[in-house]
Design a protein around this motif. Structure first.
Motif, short mmCIF file in Angstrom:
data_model
loop_
_atom_site.label_atom_id
_atom_site.label_comp_id
_atom_site.label_asym_id
_atom_site.label_seq_id
_atom_site.Cartn_x
_atom_site.Cartn_y
_atom_site.Cartn_z
N ASN A 1 0.76 -1.02 0.10
CA ASN A 1 -0.06 -0.11 0.05
C ASN A 1 0.99 1.17 -0.09
O ASN A 1 1.66 1.56 0.81
CB ASN A 1 -0.92 0.01 1.23
N ALA B 1 -4.74 7.80 -0.13
CA ALA B 1 -5.77 6.88 -0.02
C ALA B 1 -6.63 7.54 1.04
O ALA B 1 -6.17 8.16 2.09
CB ALA B 1 -5.33 5.46 0.33
N ARG B 2 -8.05 7.41 1.11
CA ARG B 2 -8.64 7.32 2.16
C ARG B 2 -9.75 6.03 2.03
O ARG B 2 -10.65 6.09 1.26
CB ARG B 2 -9.63 8.83 1.99
N ILE B 3 -9.58 5.17 2.65
CA ILE B 3 -10.16 3.82 2.47
C ILE B 3 -10.34 3.05 3.65
O ILE B 3 -9.57 3.00 4.78
CB ILE B 3 -9.06 2.97 1.55
N THR B 4 -11.53 2.33 3.78
CA THR B 4 -12.08 1.60 4.82
C THR B 4 -12.20 0.00 4.11
O THR B 4 -12.81 0.17 3.13
CB THR B 4 -13.09 1.86 5.56
N GLU B 5 -11.60 -0.94 4.72
CA GLU B 5 -11.68 -2.26 4.18
C GLU B 5 -11.62 -3.33 4.86
O GLU B 5 -11.46 -3.24 6.20
CB GLU B 5 -10.50 -2.33 2.95
N GLN C 1 2.24 -0.69 4.93
CA GLN C 1 1.55 0.37 4.85
C GLN C 1 2.70 1.54 4.57
O GLN C 1 3.52 1.96 5.82
CB GLN C 1 0.81 0.87 5.95
N TRP D 1 1.90 4.59 2.92
CA TRP D 1 0.97 5.68 2.41
C TRP D 1 1.76 7.10 2.51
O TRP D 1 2.78 7.25 3.18
CB TRP D 1 -0.06 5.79 3.24
N HIS E 1 -6.05 5.04 6.12
CA HIS E 1 -6.48 3.68 6.03
C HIS E 1 -6.72 2.97 7.45
O HIS E 1 -6.28 2.95 8.20
CB HIS E 1 -4.95 3.02 5.56
N ALA F 1 -8.41 -0.61 8.04
CA ALA F 1 -8.62 -2.04 7.80
C ALA F 1 -9.05 -3.09 8.89
O ALA F 1 -8.43 -3.05 9.96
CB ALA F 1 -7.37 -2.43 7.09
N GLY G 1 1.54 7.33 6.33
CA GLY G 1 0.22 7.41 6.47
C GLY G 1 -0.01 8.39 7.48
O GLY G 1 0.81 8.42 8.68
N VAL H 1 -3.34 5.26 10.22
CA VAL H 1 -3.55 3.85 9.95
C VAL H 1 -4.16 3.03 11.01
O VAL H 1 -3.51 3.26 12.53
CB VAL H 1 -2.11 3.34 9.66
#
Length: 403
Positions: free
Chosen positions: A169, A173-177, A195, A197, A203, A205, A226, A229
Motif C-alpha cells: 500500500n 488514499a482514504r479507504i476502509t476495507e 503501509q 502511504w 487507512h 482495515a 500514512g 493507519v
C-alpha cells in the motif's frame, strides 16, 4: 402544633415481580450493560447495526475519530480498486460478486468502519494460493486517490498449499476495507500488509482469518507511512492443531497515528499462537496504539499462547498506548502469557556499543534498526525485506536520534 410530614409510597411491582428487578423508567436498562469480553462484541455486515461513533467507545477511544467522518458515515465508492498482482504458477486473481459463497467465511465486522466497508463494496478481489511448492504474490495498490473508498479482499490458501501474499500500500488514499484470510487444512500461508502511504493518507482495515486443521498462518504488519493507519487483525484458530503468528513493526513520525488491535481467538484443542509487535516513535504528536486480545475458550484445551508489545520512544512529545488482554476459560492449557513495555534506549546497550568504538549517534541507530528488523526479517521475501530496511534507514536518517 403538629408538623406535617410528606410521604411517598413506592408503586407496587407489576405482575408480581420482585422489587428491584424491574427495568428503569428510562428504558433500555438491559441494553446498556457494557461488553465484558472480546467474544461478546456484536458482529454484523450491515453498517446500520452499529451506532455512530463518538470516540467514547472502548474500541475507538484512542482513535482520532473526528478525522474519519467520511469513512464512518459518508457515501463510499465501492467499485473495483486499481490493483496489480504478480503472475506466478499457483497464484490466482479474480473479482467475485458480493453474494459469492466464498465471502464471509473468515469473520464479520465488529465496528462501524468495517461494516461501512462491507455494506458499500460491489465486488471482492479474490487471491488464491495453490500447489505444494512455495509461491509468492505481490498485490500492489498505489493509485487509490483521495476520495473515500470501500474495499473487500479474500485471500485463500488451498489445503496443503504453501505461499506468501504481500499487500503493498502506497500513495494517497482514504479507504476502509475488510480482508478475509482462509487457510486450508495443512496449509502454510504468510500474509504481509505493508503501509507506506503518503503523509495525508487514511487507512482503516479489519483482517479476519480462519486457520484449518494443522495449518499455519503468519500475519505480518509493517506500518511506516500514512497520516492515520488503523489495522486490526483477528485470527481464529478454530481447528485442531492450528498455529497463528501475528507480527508487527511500526515507526511513527510527528503527527502520525498508527493503531493496531490484534485478536487471537483459540477455539480448538492444541492450538498455538505468538504475537509480537514492536514500534518506534519520534516527533511531536507521534501516537501509536497497540491492543492485544487473546481468548482461550473452554474448547481450546492444550493451548500454547504468548503475546508481547515493545515500544521504543526516541523523542519527547510522543505517546504510546499499549494494552495486552488475556482471557482464559479453561485450566487445561500448555501455557499463556503477555507482556508490554514502553521506554527509551537501554543505556547498557549504548555503553557496550560505544565501548567497541562506535559513536553514540551510530549506536542509537543500530539499536533502533535491530529493534524493528527483528520483525521485518521474518517476511521471507528478500526484495521486500531490503526495501523496508531501506525505508527504516531513511526514517532514522531524518531522526533527531541521528543528530
Amino acid at each position: 402544633m403538629t408538623e406535617a410530614v410528606a410521604t411517598q409510597t413506592a408503586p407496587a411491582p407489576q405482575n408480581g415481580a420482585q422489587h428491584g428487578l424491574q427495568a428503569h423508567s428510562d428504558g433500555g436498562w438491559d441494553s446498556k450493560i457494557p461488553v465484558q469480553t472480546r467474544s461478546e462484541r456484536p458482529k454484523s455486515a450491515d453498517v446500520a447495526d452499529f451506532p455512530e461513533v463518538t470516540g467514547r467507545e472502548a474500541v475507538w477511544k484512542f482513535t482520532p475519530v473526528a478525522k474519519l467522518d467520511d469513512l464512518l458515515n459518508g457515501e463510499l465508492d465501492g467499485s473495483r480498486l486499481p490493483v496489480a498482482v504478480t503472475e506466478a504458477t499457483g497464484i490466482g486473481s479474480e473479482w467475485i460478486a458480493r453474494d459469492d459463497a466464498r465471502i464471509g467465511r473468515a469473520g464479520l465486522p465488529e465496528d462501524r468502519a468495517a461494516a461501512a466497508a462491507w455494506t458499500a463494496f460491489g465486488e471482492a478481489h479474490l487471491v488464491t494460493v495453490s500447489g505444494d511448492e512455495r509461491v509468492t504474490a505481490v498485490v500492489t495498490r498505489d493509485a487509490l486517490g483521495s476520495n473515500p473508498r470501500a474495499a473487500h479482499t479474500v485471500i485463500e490458501a488451498a489445503p496443503h498449499a504453501h505461499g506468501l501474499v504481500i499487500l503493498e500500500n502506497s500513495g494517497d488514499a482514504r479507504i476502509t476495507e475488510n480482508v478475509e484470510i482462509v487457510v486450508g487444512d495443512g496449509a502454510k500461508l504468510t500474509v504481509v500488509s505493508v503501509q507506506q502511504w503518503d503523509d495525508a493518507a487514511v487507512h482503516l482495515a479489519s483482517h479476519y482469518a480462519t486457520v484449518g486443521r494443522d495449518a499455519s498462518l503468519t500475519h505480518i504488519v509493517v506500518s511506516l507511512g500514512g497520516g492515520i493507519v488503523r489495522l486490526n487483525p483477528a485470527i481464529h484458530l478454530d481447528h485442531e492443531g492450528a498455529n497463528g503468528e501475528a507480527l508487527g513493526a511500526y515507526f511513527a513520525d510527528a503527527g502520525q497515528h498508527l493503531e493496531h488491535q490484534v485478536y487471537m481467538d483459540h477455539d480448538a484443542p492444541h492450538t498455538r499462537s505468538r504475537v509480537t509487535y514492536k514500534g518506534a516513535l519520534q516527533g511531536e504528536g507521534a501516537h501509536t496504539v497497540w491492543i492485544g486480545d487473546v481468548l482461550i475458550r473452554n474448547s481450546a484445551t492444550g493451548t500454547d499462547s504468548y503475546e508481547q508489545n515493545r515500544n521504543l520512544v526516541l523523542t519527547e512529545g510522543t505517546r504510546a498506548d499499549s494494552i495486552p488482554n488475556l482471557e482464559i476459560e479453561t485450566g487445561d492449557i500448555e501455557g499463556a502469557g503477555h507482556a508490554s513495555a514502553t521506554g527509551r534506549f537501554d543505556d547498557e546497550h549504548l555503553f557496550y556499543l560505544q565501548s567497541r568504538g562506535i559513536s553514540e549517534e551510530e549506536a542509537r541507530k543500530l539499536v533502533v534498526r535491530g529493534f524493528l528488523l527483528e520483525v521485518i526479517q521474518q517476511i521471507g521475501d528478500a526484495e521486500t525485506e531490503e526495501r523496508l530496511q531501506a525505508a527504516v534507514e531513511a526514517e532514522l536518517s531524518e531522526s533527531v536520534v541521528a543528530k
